[in-house]
Write a protein that holds these residues in place. Sequence first.
Motif, mmCIF file in Angstrom:
data_model
loop_
_atom_site.group_PDB
_atom_site.id
_atom_site.type_symbol
_atom_site.label_atom_id
_atom_site.label_comp_id
_atom_site.label_asym_id
_atom_site.label_seq_id
_atom_site.Cartn_x
_atom_site.Cartn_y
_atom_site.Cartn_z
ATOM 1 N N ASP A 1 0.847 -1.191 0.000
ATOM 2 C CA ASP A 1 0.000 0.000 0.000
ATOM 3 C C ASP A 1 0.883 1.242 0.000
ATOM 4 O OD1 ASP A 1 -1.878 1.954 0.269
ATOM 5 O OD2 ASP A 1 -2.475 1.424 2.308
ATOM 6 N N PHE A 2 0.953 1.901 -1.135
ATOM 7 C CA PHE A 2 1.750 3.122 -1.258
ATOM 8 C C PHE A 2 0.871 4.374 -1.264
ATOM 9 C CE2 PHE A 2 4.384 -0.021 -3.777
ATOM 10 C CZ PHE A 2 5.376 -0.165 -2.806
ATOM 11 N N SER A 3 -0.380 4.235 -0.891
ATOM 12 C CA SER A 3 -1.349 5.315 -1.091
ATOM 13 C C SER A 3 -1.058 6.560 -0.267
ATOM 14 C CB SER A 3 -2.767 4.807 -0.781
ATOM 15 O OG SER A 3 -2.855 4.337 0.559
ATOM 16 N N GLY A 4 -0.236 6.451 0.770
ATOM 17 C CA GLY A 4 0.064 7.638 1.569
ATOM 18 C C GLY A 4 1.275 8.425 1.098
ATOM 19 N N LEU A 5 1.899 7.966 0.017
ATOM 20 C CA LEU A 5 3.130 8.603 -0.443
ATOM 21 C C LEU A 5 2.857 9.735 -1.435
ATOM 22 C CD1 LEU A 5 5.392 5.457 -1.050
ATOM 23 C CD2 LEU A 5 5.323 6.940 0.982
ATOM 24 N N LYS A 6 3.780 10.707 -1.439
ATOM 25 C CA LYS A 6 3.740 11.797 -2.405
ATOM 26 C C LYS A 6 5.080 11.856 -3.127
ATOM 27 C CE LYS A 6 0.565 14.755 0.222
ATOM 28 N NZ LYS A 6 0.396 16.098 0.856
ATOM 29 N N ALA A 7 5.031 12.148 -4.422
ATOM 30 C CA ALA A 7 6.250 12.255 -5.224
ATOM 31 C C ALA A 7 6.241 13.540 -6.036
ATOM 32 C CB ALA A 7 6.395 11.053 -6.156
ATOM 33 N N ALA B 1 -0.613 4.479 -10.540
ATOM 34 C CA ALA B 1 -1.390 3.240 -10.533
ATOM 35 C C ALA B 1 -1.341 2.545 -9.183
ATOM 36 C CB ALA B 1 -0.871 2.293 -11.615
ATOM 37 N N ASN B 2 -0.342 2.897 -8.377
ATOM 38 C CA ASN B 2 -0.181 2.291 -7.059
ATOM 39 C C ASN B 2 -0.499 3.258 -5.923
ATOM 40 O OD1 ASN B 2 1.044 -0.583 -7.458
ATOM 41 N ND2 ASN B 2 2.066 0.724 -8.960
ATOM 42 N N GLY B 3 -1.248 4.305 -6.241
ATOM 43 C CA GLY B 3 -1.785 5.174 -5.216
ATOM 44 C C GLY B 3 -0.906 6.316 -4.777
ATOM 45 N N VAL B 4 0.249 6.499 -5.411
ATOM 46 C CA VAL B 4 1.138 7.609 -5.043
ATOM 47 C C VAL B 4 0.617 8.899 -5.668
ATOM 48 C CG1 VAL B 4 3.488 8.501 -5.122
ATOM 49 C CG2 VAL B 4 3.100 6.031 -4.912
ATOM 50 N N SER B 5 0.576 9.959 -4.894
ATOM 51 C CA SER B 5 0.195 11.281 -5.401
ATOM 52 C C SER B 5 1.409 11.905 -6.065
ATOM 53 C CB SER B 5 -0.296 12.164 -4.251
ATOM 54 O OG SER B 5 -0.551 13.471 -4.697
ATOM 55 N N VAL B 6 1.274 12.282 -7.340
ATOM 56 C CA VAL B 6 2.423 12.731 -8.134
ATOM 57 C C VAL B 6 2.192 14.143 -8.673
ATOM 58 C CG1 VAL B 6 3.814 12.306 -10.204
ATOM 59 C CG2 VAL B 6 3.025 10.375 -8.806
ATOM 60 N N LYS C 1 6.754 22.238 -1.914
ATOM 61 C CA LYS C 1 6.238 20.999 -2.503
ATOM 62 C C LYS C 1 7.262 19.874 -2.365
ATOM 63 C CE LYS C 1 3.193 23.375 -5.750
ATOM 64 N NZ LYS C 1 2.820 23.613 -7.159
ATOM 65 N N VAL C 2 8.533 20.205 -2.523
ATOM 66 C CA VAL C 2 9.592 19.211 -2.339
ATOM 67 C C VAL C 2 9.585 18.688 -0.905
ATOM 68 C CG1 VAL C 2 12.098 18.911 -2.231
ATOM 69 C CG2 VAL C 2 11.070 20.084 -4.189
ATOM 70 N N MET C 3 9.436 19.581 0.057
ATOM 71 C CA MET C 3 9.462 19.167 1.454
ATOM 72 C C MET C 3 8.207 18.404 1.858
ATOM 73 S SD MET C 3 12.428 20.095 2.106
ATOM 74 C CE MET C 3 12.425 19.456 3.789
ATOM 75 N N ASP C 4 7.142 18.586 1.117
ATOM 76 C CA ASP C 4 5.895 17.875 1.408
ATOM 77 C C ASP C 4 5.886 16.490 0.776
ATOM 78 O OD1 ASP C 4 3.296 17.857 2.628
ATOM 79 O OD2 ASP C 4 2.405 18.100 0.650
ATOM 80 N N ALA C 5 6.887 16.192 -0.029
ATOM 81 C CA ALA C 5 6.929 14.923 -0.767
ATOM 82 C C ALA C 5 7.858 13.929 -0.086
ATOM 83 C CB ALA C 5 7.387 15.166 -2.199
ATOM 84 N N ASP C 6 7.524 12.661 -0.231
ATOM 85 C CA ASP C 6 8.372 11.575 0.265
ATOM 86 C C ASP C 6 9.428 11.179 -0.752
ATOM 87 O OD1 ASP C 6 6.596 10.895 2.700
ATOM 88 O OD2 ASP C 6 5.198 10.718 1.010
ATOM 89 N N ILE C 7 9.150 11.461 -2.026
ATOM 90 C CA ILE C 7 10.018 11.046 -3.129
ATOM 91 C C ILE C 7 10.311 12.246 -4.013
ATOM 92 C CG2 ILE C 7 10.200 9.573 -5.186
ATOM 93 C CD1 ILE C 7 8.114 7.701 -3.822
ATOM 94 N N LEU C 8 11.582 12.424 -4.358
ATOM 95 C CA LEU C 8 11.987 13.448 -5.323
ATOM 96 C C LEU C 8 12.738 12.772 -6.458
ATOM 97 C CD1 LEU C 8 12.362 16.429 -6.201
ATOM 98 C CD2 LEU C 8 14.519 16.405 -4.926
ATOM 99 N N VAL C 9 12.268 12.984 -7.685
ATOM 100 C CA VAL C 9 12.979 12.474 -8.853
ATOM 101 C C VAL C 9 13.435 13.677 -9.670
ATOM 102 C CG1 VAL C 9 12.928 10.901 -10.815
ATOM 103 C CG2 VAL C 9 11.423 10.481 -8.856
ATOM 104 N N LEU C 10 14.735 13.852 -9.747
ATOM 105 C CA LEU C 10 15.295 14.959 -10.506
ATOM 106 C C LEU C 10 15.613 14.451 -11.904
ATOM 107 C CD1 LEU C 10 17.601 17.669 -9.086
ATOM 108 C CD2 LEU C 10 17.796 16.958 -11.459
ATOM 109 N N CYS C 11 15.030 15.092 -12.910
ATOM 110 C CA CYS C 11 15.079 14.601 -14.285
ATOM 111 C C CYS C 11 15.727 15.651 -15.178
ATOM 112 C CB CYS C 11 13.661 14.303 -14.781
ATOM 113 S SG CYS C 11 12.651 13.397 -13.587
ATOM 114 N N THR C 12 16.580 15.189 -16.084
ATOM 115 C CA THR C 12 17.321 16.158 -16.892
ATOM 116 C C THR C 12 17.635 15.624 -18.284
ATOM 117 O OG1 THR C 12 19.361 17.505 -17.005
ATOM 118 C CG2 THR C 12 19.532 15.334 -15.972
ATOM 119 N N PRO C 13 17.657 16.506 -19.271
ATOM 120 C CA PRO C 13 18.244 16.151 -20.564
ATOM 121 C C PRO C 13 19.765 16.260 -20.468
ATOM 122 C CG PRO C 13 17.498 18.412 -20.624
ATOM 123 C CD PRO C 13 17.109 17.878 -19.273
#
Length: 249
Positions: free
Chosen positions: A17-23, A52-57, A91-103
């Motif tokens: 259950d990942f429904s409580g996570l934010k990314a 699809a697994n309940g994470v707020s993105v 928003k970063v501090m409110d999230a459990d997951i940070l994905v930094l994406c770059t070209p």
Amino acid sequence: MILNSFQQKLNDENPYDFSGLKAVYLNCTLKKSPEQSHTSGLISMSQAIMEANGVSVEVIRPVDHAIAFGVYPDMKEHGWAVDEWPEIQKKVMDADILVLCTPIWLGDKSSIATRTIERLYGFSSELNKQGQYAYYGRVGGCLVTGNEDGIKHCAMNVLYSLQHLGYSIPPQADAGWIGEAGPGPSYMDENSGGPENEFTNRNTTFMTWNLMHLAKQLKDNGGVPAYGNQRTKWDARTDKDHPNPEYRS
């Protein structure tokens, strides 16, 4: 983003259950919205798995915002008339997951990615309620796209930076896609082969699930144990055997 049958099977049979996570995904493209970002194409695969697994993105393009240069939480306090970074930082501090994406440009991460990391760094001296650095208890990952070499180089820099700030990095926390060497199609271009690439799809899937697993473990257990890593305890100690030397002019 249409997931393949195995990716969908993983979602359908997921026992966690990942429904409580934010990314939060920070897409450090140089292109303002709504211009097509090839990096966003790869983000959408990872995002689809999380949602699809309940994470707020939430996906944010820093280039869409007036972000000042500097390494302080709010650069308006240091001479800048406008700085929209503090709202992104919240928003970063409110999230459990940070994905930094770059070209990739000239074999390296984008200039926007560099500025973003600098601004994240500007908040790294803040502390949480346990006296640890503020990013403790959160997990970080990295996605990279381009039509020139540099995925591993960019990922090394980004993931090192995130862990140095206090993020926990799970196994295989990076993924990316590049085309053939030299000028050629980018990820979202027709017949690029990017969205169908087995290696990229596998690594993106592993990264996404590993981020969710570690984020859930940390959240369920109250973050990183607060022992031996508290800045407040270190500063308050009385047994300073080796104080910093005095500077002499």
